[in-house]
Design a protein around this motif. Sequence first.
Motif, PDB file in Angstrom:
ATOM      1  N   THR A  54      33.028 -26.753  31.709  1.00 19.10           N
ATOM      2  CA  THR A  54      34.333 -27.344  32.010  1.00 19.10           C
ATOM      3  C   THR A  54      35.309 -27.019  30.890  1.00 19.10           C
ATOM      4  O   THR A  54      34.898 -26.689  29.761  1.00 19.10           O
ATOM      5  CB  THR A  54      34.222 -28.860  32.192  1.00 19.10           C
ATOM      6  N   ARG A  55      36.560 -27.093  31.210  1.00 15.94           N
ATOM      7  CA  ARG A  55      37.616 -26.796  30.232  1.00 15.94           C
ATOM      8  C   ARG A  55      37.421 -27.612  28.964  1.00 15.94           C
ATOM      9  O   ARG A  55      37.064 -28.792  29.013  1.00 15.94           O
ATOM     10  CB  ARG A  55      38.984 -27.123  30.821  1.00 15.94           C
ATOM     11  N   GLY A  56      37.650 -26.981  27.845  1.00 15.49           N
ATOM     12  CA  GLY A  56      37.524 -27.656  26.570  1.00 15.49           C
ATOM     13  C   GLY A  56      36.160 -27.540  25.916  1.00 15.49           C
ATOM     14  O   GLY A  56      36.029 -27.727  24.708  1.00 15.49           O
ATOM     15  N   GLN A  57      35.149 -27.233  26.719  1.00 14.39           N
ATOM     16  CA  GLN A  57      33.812 -27.067  26.146  1.00 14.39           C
ATOM     17  C   GLN A  57      33.709 -25.731  25.421  1.00 14.39           C
ATOM     18  O   GLN A  57      34.620 -24.908  25.465  1.00 14.39           O
ATOM     19  CB  GLN A  57      32.754 -27.140  27.255  1.00 14.39           C
ATOM     20  N   GLN A  58      32.599 -25.536  24.770  1.00 10.57           N
ATOM     21  CA  GLN A  58      32.349 -24.237  24.151  1.00 10.57           C
ATOM     22  C   GLN A  58      31.072 -23.661  24.735  1.00 10.57           C
ATOM     23  O   GLN A  58      30.262 -24.383  25.336  1.00 10.57           O
ATOM     24  CB  GLN A  58      32.236 -24.351  22.632  1.00 10.57           C
ATOM     25  N   VAL A  59      30.896 -22.364  24.576  1.00 18.50           N
ATOM     26  CA  VAL A  59      29.740 -21.701  25.156  1.00 18.50           C
ATOM     27  C   VAL A  59      29.255 -20.601  24.214  1.00 18.50           C
ATOM     28  O   VAL A  59      30.054 -19.982  23.496  1.00 18.50           O
ATOM     29  CB  VAL A  59      30.090 -21.106  26.549  1.00 18.50           C
ATOM     30  N   THR A  60      27.953 -20.403  24.201  1.00 17.99           N
ATOM     31  CA  THR A  60      27.351 -19.313  23.421  1.00 17.99           C
ATOM     32  C   THR A  60      26.524 -18.446  24.344  1.00 17.99           C
ATOM     33  O   THR A  60      25.681 -18.949  25.088  1.00 17.99           O
ATOM     34  CB  THR A  60      26.461 -19.868  22.295  1.00 17.99           C
ATOM     35  N   LEU A  61      26.787 -17.160  24.309  1.00 17.88           N
ATOM     36  CA  LEU A  61      26.056 -16.190  25.114  1.00 17.88           C
ATOM     37  C   LEU A  61      25.222 -15.309  24.185  1.00 17.88           C
ATOM     38  O   LEU A  61      25.650 -15.001  23.071  1.00 17.88           O
ATOM     39  CB  LEU A  61      27.025 -15.313  25.914  1.00 17.88           C
ATOM     40  N   SER A  62      24.075 -14.888  24.685  1.00 21.30           N
ATOM     41  CA  SER A  62      23.167 -14.119  23.849  1.00 21.30           C
ATOM     42  C   SER A  62      22.891 -12.739  24.430  1.00 21.30           C
ATOM     43  O   SER A  62      22.866 -12.568  25.650  1.00 21.30           O
ATOM     44  CB  SER A  62      21.856 -14.881  23.684  1.00 21.30           C
ATOM     45  N   CYS A  63      22.685 -11.787  23.556  1.00 20.89           N
ATOM     46  CA  CYS A  63      22.413 -10.409  23.966  1.00 20.89           C
ATOM     47  C   CYS A  63      21.330  -9.823  23.079  1.00 20.89           C
ATOM     48  O   CYS A  63      21.440  -9.856  21.843  1.00 20.89           O
ATOM     49  CB  CYS A  63      23.692  -9.581  23.851  1.00 20.89           C
ATOM     50  N   SER A  64      20.293  -9.268  23.694  1.00 25.51           N
ATOM     51  CA  SER A  64      19.264  -8.555  22.955  1.00 25.51           C
ATOM     52  C   SER A  64      19.365  -7.074  23.294  1.00 25.51           C
ATOM     53  O   SER A  64      19.188  -6.701  24.467  1.00 25.51           O
ATOM     54  CB  SER A  64      17.871  -9.082  23.314  1.00 25.51           C
ATOM     55  N   PRO A  65      19.668  -6.232  22.313  1.00 24.31           N
ATOM     56  CA  PRO A  65      19.858  -4.804  22.612  1.00 24.31           C
ATOM     57  C   PRO A  65      18.534  -4.100  22.855  1.00 24.31           C
ATOM     58  O   PRO A  65      17.451  -4.672  22.642  1.00 24.31           O
ATOM     59  CB  PRO A  65      20.515  -4.284  21.333  1.00 24.31           C
ATOM     60  N   ILE A  66      18.616  -2.884  23.282  1.00 27.43           N
ATOM     61  CA  ILE A  66      17.435  -2.045  23.430  1.00 27.43           C
ATOM     62  C   ILE A  66      16.807  -1.879  22.053  1.00 27.43           C
ATOM     63  O   ILE A  66      17.509  -1.734  21.049  1.00 27.43           O
ATOM     64  CB  ILE A  66      17.824  -0.682  24.015  1.00 27.43           C
ATOM     65  N   SER A  67      15.483  -1.908  22.009  1.00 24.88           N
ATOM     66  CA  SER A  67      14.777  -1.787  20.744  1.00 24.88           C
ATOM     67  C   SER A  67      15.212  -0.525  20.005  1.00 24.88           C
ATOM     68  O   SER A  67      15.220   0.579  20.563  1.00 24.88           O
ATOM     69  CB  SER A  67      13.271  -1.732  21.009  1.00 24.88           C
ATOM     70  N   GLY A  68      15.600  -0.700  18.747  1.00 18.72           N
ATOM     71  CA  GLY A  68      16.043   0.443  17.946  1.00 18.72           C
ATOM     72  C   GLY A  68      17.550   0.635  17.939  1.00 18.72           C
ATOM     73  O   GLY A  68      18.076   1.357  17.087  1.00 18.72           O
TER      74      GLY A  68
END
Lengths: 111, 113
Positions: free
Chosen positions: B14-28
């Motif tokens: 909802t508006r006003g909240q915060q969010v964290t997104l995660s990314c794991s790249p290809i090995s190497g």
Amino acid sequence: SQQGEEDPQALSIQEGENATMNCSYKTSINNLQWYRQNSGRGLVHLILIRSNEREKHSGRLRVTLDTSKKSSSLLITASRAADTASYFCATHGGGFQKLVFGTGTRLLVSP
Amino acid sequence: KAGVTQTPRYLIKTRGQQVTLSCSPISGHRSVSWYQQTPGQGLQFLFEYFSETQRNKGNFPGRFSGRQFSNSRSEMNVSTLELGDSALYLCASSLEQGRETQYFGPGTRLLVL
């Protein structure tokens, strides 16, 4: 704002036909790439053409680059229903510059 | 090799909240880039990280931030969410910074209500 403009915005063809989409950009580039995106998923790299190349082939894909006109085209020959996707061009200025994407062309290939 | 992975795949905030997104790249792969994709603005570059340092930044407000860890995994954070932040957030990795070809994850679809 995006650097690349693609046309057409949408293209609808029958299986077996060829599909051509065009990309125009504004500044000098080191290379130009084409990516495919299926249904709002991640992009898949298709082909890269460098600024000193004029044409490149990969399977059913043919890419041309005209740096004097700052334009590129992607030709998909003998289209299949599985080619239905959005196609984006992306330009890279070389070195540590970012990749800049065009607006995309939505391709629909009907069986 | 496993491809680029992103978590979560879908998120409703909802508006006003915060969010964290995660990314794991290809090995190497050591370089991670983030993009925002919306119907109106298309694909826009957010930032790029290499060796835990932000190397490039797009034209987004300071509410958008990110970081990269020593294992090359990356997170992006959006604080004080706005309706206009609803988008598909894509992460891409490449071997080194400046390597042209990028490998994309499936994206995180964020909906802000």
